[in-house]
Design an enzyme around this catalytic site. Structure first.
Site, PDB file in Angstrom:
ATOM      1  N   ARG A 117      44.500  39.014  35.102  1.00 15.54           N
ATOM      2  CA  ARG A 117      43.530  39.974  35.862  1.00 15.54           C
ATOM      3  C   ARG A 117      44.318  41.258  36.274  1.00 15.54           C
ATOM      4  O   ARG A 117      43.688  42.396  35.972  1.00 15.54           O
ATOM      5  CB  ARG A 117      43.271  39.267  36.808  1.00 15.54           C
ATOM      6  CG  ARG A 117      41.843  38.122  36.839  1.00 15.54           C
ATOM      7  CD  ARG A 117      41.322  37.718  37.944  1.00 15.54           C
ATOM      8  NE  ARG A 117      40.624  38.499  38.401  1.00 15.54           N
ATOM      9  CZ  ARG A 117      40.024  38.368  39.767  1.00 15.54           C
ATOM     10  NH1 ARG A 117      40.176  37.392  40.136  1.00 15.54           N
ATOM     11  NH2 ARG A 117      39.052  39.349  40.324  1.00 15.54           N
ATOM     12  N   GLN A 152      36.084  45.760  48.767  1.00 16.27           N
ATOM     13  CA  GLN A 152      36.091  44.467  48.566  1.00 16.27           C
ATOM     14  C   GLN A 152      36.780  43.917  47.435  1.00 16.27           C
ATOM     15  O   GLN A 152      37.423  42.894  47.071  1.00 16.27           O
ATOM     16  CB  GLN A 152      34.653  43.642  48.468  1.00 16.27           C
ATOM     17  CG  GLN A 152      33.693  43.647  49.638  1.00 16.27           C
ATOM     18  CD  GLN A 152      32.371  43.191  49.304  1.00 16.27           C
ATOM     19  OE1 GLN A 152      32.164  42.163  49.382  1.00 16.27           O
ATOM     20  NE2 GLN A 152      31.509  44.205  48.887  1.00 16.27           N
ATOM     21  N   ASP A 208      41.487  45.529  43.014  1.00 18.24           N
ATOM     22  CA  ASP A 208      41.870  46.397  41.938  1.00 18.24           C
ATOM     23  C   ASP A 208      42.420  47.660  42.798  1.00 18.24           C
ATOM     24  O   ASP A 208      42.025  47.657  43.967  1.00 18.24           O
ATOM     25  CB  ASP A 208      40.906  46.640  40.766  1.00 18.24           C
ATOM     26  CG  ASP A 208      39.655  47.350  41.133  1.00 18.24           C
ATOM     27  OD1 ASP A 208      40.136  48.433  42.043  1.00 18.24           O
ATOM     28  OD2 ASP A 208      38.549  47.452  40.751  1.00 18.24           O
ATOM     29  N   HIS A 243      39.740  42.335  50.991  1.00 19.50           N
ATOM     30  CA  HIS A 243      40.186  41.094  50.194  1.00 19.50           C
ATOM     31  C   HIS A 243      41.578  41.236  49.671  1.00 19.50           C
ATOM     32  O   HIS A 243      41.804  40.321  48.807  1.00 19.50           O
ATOM     33  CB  HIS A 243      39.001  40.673  49.324  1.00 19.50           C
ATOM     34  CG  HIS A 243      37.835  40.427  49.924  1.00 19.50           C
ATOM     35  ND1 HIS A 243      36.556  40.395  49.160  1.00 19.50           N
ATOM     36  CD2 HIS A 243      37.236  39.980  51.175  1.00 19.50           C
ATOM     37  CE1 HIS A 243      35.608  40.106  50.099  1.00 19.50           C
ATOM     38  NE2 HIS A 243      36.227  39.740  51.124  1.00 19.50           N
ATOM     39  N   CYS A 257      56.350  31.767  53.808  1.00 18.37           N
ATOM     40  CA  CYS A 257      56.660  32.422  54.893  1.00 18.37           C
ATOM     41  C   CYS A 257      55.769  33.648  54.862  1.00 18.37           C
ATOM     42  O   CYS A 257      55.806  34.569  55.789  1.00 18.37           O
ATOM     43  CB  CYS A 257      58.109  33.029  54.717  1.00 18.37           C
ATOM     44  SG  CYS A 257      58.404  34.296  53.670  1.00 18.37           S
ATOM     45  N   GLY A 285      27.605  48.753  44.433  1.00 19.87           N
ATOM     46  CA  GLY A 285      27.964  47.626  43.359  1.00 19.87           C
ATOM     47  C   GLY A 285      28.282  45.984  44.230  1.00 19.87           C
ATOM     48  O   GLY A 285      29.408  45.745  43.823  1.00 19.87           O
ATOM     49  N   THR A 286      27.666  45.834  45.117  1.00 19.35           N
ATOM     50  CA  THR A 286      28.105  44.514  45.896  1.00 19.35           C
ATOM     51  C   THR A 286      26.886  43.725  46.067  1.00 19.35           C
ATOM     52  O   THR A 286      25.830  44.234  46.205  1.00 19.35           O
ATOM     53  CB  THR A 286      29.009  44.604  47.247  1.00 19.35           C
ATOM     54  OG1 THR A 286      28.881  43.686  47.697  1.00 19.35           O
ATOM     55  CG2 THR A 286      27.969  45.801  48.258  1.00 19.35           C
TER      56      THR A 286
HETATM   57  P1  NAD Z   1      29.773  40.558  42.908  1.00 27.52           P
HETATM   58  O1  NAD Z   1      30.192  40.306  41.541  1.00 27.52           O
HETATM   59  O2  NAD Z   1      29.165  39.379  43.518  1.00 27.52           O
HETATM   60  O3  NAD Z   1      28.391  41.519  42.721  1.00 27.52           O
HETATM   61  C1  NAD Z   1      28.524  42.621  41.674  1.00 27.52           C
HETATM   62  C2  NAD Z   1      27.212  43.658  42.048  1.00 27.52           C
HETATM   63  O4  NAD Z   1      27.496  44.877  41.526  1.00 27.52           O
HETATM   64  C3  NAD Z   1      25.982  42.911  41.881  1.00 27.52           C
HETATM   65  O5  NAD Z   1      25.139  43.049  42.684  1.00 27.52           O
HETATM   66  C4  NAD Z   1      25.586  43.708  40.376  1.00 27.52           C
HETATM   67  O6  NAD Z   1      24.355  43.843  40.178  1.00 27.52           O
HETATM   68  C5  NAD Z   1      26.391  45.070  40.708  1.00 27.52           C
HETATM   69  N1  NAD Z   1      26.472  45.790  39.399  1.00 27.52           N
HETATM   70  C6  NAD Z   1      27.054  45.572  38.381  1.00 27.52           C
HETATM   71  N2  NAD Z   1      27.543  46.553  37.634  1.00 27.52           N
HETATM   72  C7  NAD Z   1      26.946  47.696  38.368  1.00 27.52           C
HETATM   73  C8  NAD Z   1      27.120  48.809  38.048  1.00 27.52           C
HETATM   74  N3  NAD Z   1      27.668  49.565  36.878  1.00 27.52           N
HETATM   75  N4  NAD Z   1      26.818  49.839  39.033  1.00 27.52           N
HETATM   76  C9  NAD Z   1      26.244  49.363  40.278  1.00 27.52           C
HETATM   77  N5  NAD Z   1      26.246  48.115  40.604  1.00 27.52           N
HETATM   78  C10 NAD Z   1      26.708  47.186  39.499  1.00 27.52           C
HETATM   79  O7  NAD Z   1      30.805  41.320  43.629  1.00 27.52           O
HETATM   80  P2  NAD Z   1      31.065  41.696  45.276  1.00 27.52           P
HETATM   81  O8  NAD Z   1      29.752  41.774  45.869  1.00 27.52           O
HETATM   82  O9  NAD Z   1      32.043  42.606  45.385  1.00 27.52           O
HETATM   83  O10 NAD Z   1      31.708  40.362  45.682  1.00 27.52           O
HETATM   84  C11 NAD Z   1      32.367  39.366  45.187  1.00 27.52           C
HETATM   85  C12 NAD Z   1      33.854  39.351  45.251  1.00 27.52           C
HETATM   86  O11 NAD Z   1      34.426  39.673  43.882  1.00 27.52           O
HETATM   87  C13 NAD Z   1      34.775  40.390  46.127  1.00 27.52           C
HETATM   88  O12 NAD Z   1      35.609  39.699  47.047  1.00 27.52           O
HETATM   89  C14 NAD Z   1      35.693  40.969  45.277  1.00 27.52           C
HETATM   90  O13 NAD Z   1      37.100  40.720  45.566  1.00 27.52           O
HETATM   91  C15 NAD Z   1      35.593  40.131  43.985  1.00 27.52           C
HETATM   92  N6  NAD Z   1      36.003  40.843  42.820  1.00 27.52           N
HETATM   93  C16 NAD Z   1      36.530  42.179  42.707  1.00 27.52           C
HETATM   94  C17 NAD Z   1      36.842  42.749  41.524  1.00 27.52           C
HETATM   95  C18 NAD Z   1      37.734  43.936  41.450  1.00 27.52           C
HETATM   96  O14 NAD Z   1      38.536  43.900  42.204  1.00 27.52           O
HETATM   97  N7  NAD Z   1      37.260  44.960  40.605  1.00 27.52           N
HETATM   98  C19 NAD Z   1      36.156  42.062  40.474  1.00 27.52           C
HETATM   99  C20 NAD Z   1      35.467  40.920  40.220  1.00 27.52           C
HETATM  100  C21 NAD Z   1      35.199  40.235  41.510  1.00 27.52           C
END
Ligand code: NAD
Length: 252
Positions: free
Chosen positions: A70, A101, A104, A119, A130, A195-196
């Site tokens: 990843r 959250q 990256d 996170h 440790c 985007g959450t």
């Molecule tokens: P999630 O995957 O649960 O939700 C993603 C959201 O983004 C959805 O509501 C979706 O409709 C929306 N979305 C998708 N593409 C989009 C775009 N181009 N523009 C706007 N919105 C868009 O993710 P979350 O709510 O961040 O929570 C889940 C966990 O996922 C977090 O704790 C995070 O650490 C982790 N995560 C992080 C990464 C990263 O660091 N890039 C990647 C995957 C998951």
């Protein structure tokens, strides 16, 4: 007035803005989100098998290999127009707090140096035993494929295994980071939630904390995620398209 104009008007008069991002802000950079159909990471992997301390105890080489893969995906990705627009907003005279959250580093590579990572981060390993962060440079091997088994390096202090410094299921958020983010949510004028899916708690509480403190919450998402409250504005569409428009309108 349409929602974009309404959101820009609210942003123009705000002094303190929180930008709260989730996996969707990095989707436009090619990094899969967790819960999107077809492309979601969780469709191919059971997170309970990979993203818990128990999973690491049972198969450290599988979990370390998964995170190295990843991390490699992230290193190959570039910040997109949404990350860049957020950085542009931060350069304006407003007080802007970026809370993510995401694990990256695309906000940092877009120019935002002070980011509250609720996170944790894929970029900083720490010791499973440790809990100390790694000292000195660490060479990350090239990962041939998702699912490669790679034995984690050992801690130079206690010989424990190194793990990624991210928050796994069942673990607490870094306390200082959560305190700073929740305090900012109580004090902001606007929380821009991008985007959450809003299901991972306590991170998902931040918009509610802001609303309860009288702030306006602007959501940017591919789908409608608002609760239709009087202080919420929903902007539907990809963050990499909507954010540049919103920030351009805000700063004109
Ligand atoms: P999630 O995957 O649960 O939700 C993603 C959201 O983004 C959805 O509501 C979706 O409709 C929306 N979305 C998708 N593409 C989009 C775009 N181009 N523009 C706007 N919105 C868009 O993710 P979350 O709510 O961040 O929570 C889940 C966990 O996922 C977090 O704790 C995070 O650490 C982790 N995560 C992080 C990464 C990263 O660091 N890039 C990647 C995957 C998951």
């Amino acid at each position: 007035m349409d929602n974009l104009a309404k959101a820009a008007e609210a942003m123009r008069s705000a002094q303190h803005i929180i930008v709260f991002t989730g996996a969707g802000v990095s989707a436009g950079s090619g990094i899969p989100t967790f819960r999107d159909d077809l492309t979601g990471l969780w469709e191919r992997r059971d997170p309970q098998r990979l993203e818990t301390a128990q999973a690491f105890r049972e198969n450290p080489a599988l979990v370390w290999g998964w995170y190295l893969w990843r991390r490699q995906q992230v290193m190959q990705a570039k910040p997109n127009a949404a990350h860049q627009a957020i950085h542009r907003l931060s350069g304006s005279e407003r007080n802007v707090t970026v809370v993510t959250q995401n694990i990256d580093d695309l906000h940092e590579r877009a120019g935002n140096q002070e980011v509250l990572h609720l996170h944790g981060s894929l970029m900083r390993p720490k010791c499973f035993a440790c809990h100390r962060f790694i000292v000195g440079p660490l060479v990350f091997p090239i990962i041939p494929a998702e699912g490669a088994l790679i034995e984690p390096p050992r801690c130079r202090r206690c010989n424990g295994r190194m793990r990624p410094a991210i928050v796994w299921f069942g673990e607490d958020l870094p306390p200082g980071v959560w305190k700073a983010a929740s305090q900012a949510a109580r004090q902001c004028d606007i929380l821009l939630s991008i985007g959450t899916s809003g299901v991972v708690r306590p991170a998902a509480d931040l918009p509610d904390i802001a609303l309860a403190s009288g702030a306006v919450v602007i959501h940017v998402n591919n789908v409608d995620v608002s609760m239709n409250g009087p202080n919420e504005i929903m902007l539907i569409g990809p963050a990499e398209k909507i954010l540049p428009q919103l920030i351009a309108l805000t700063l004109t």
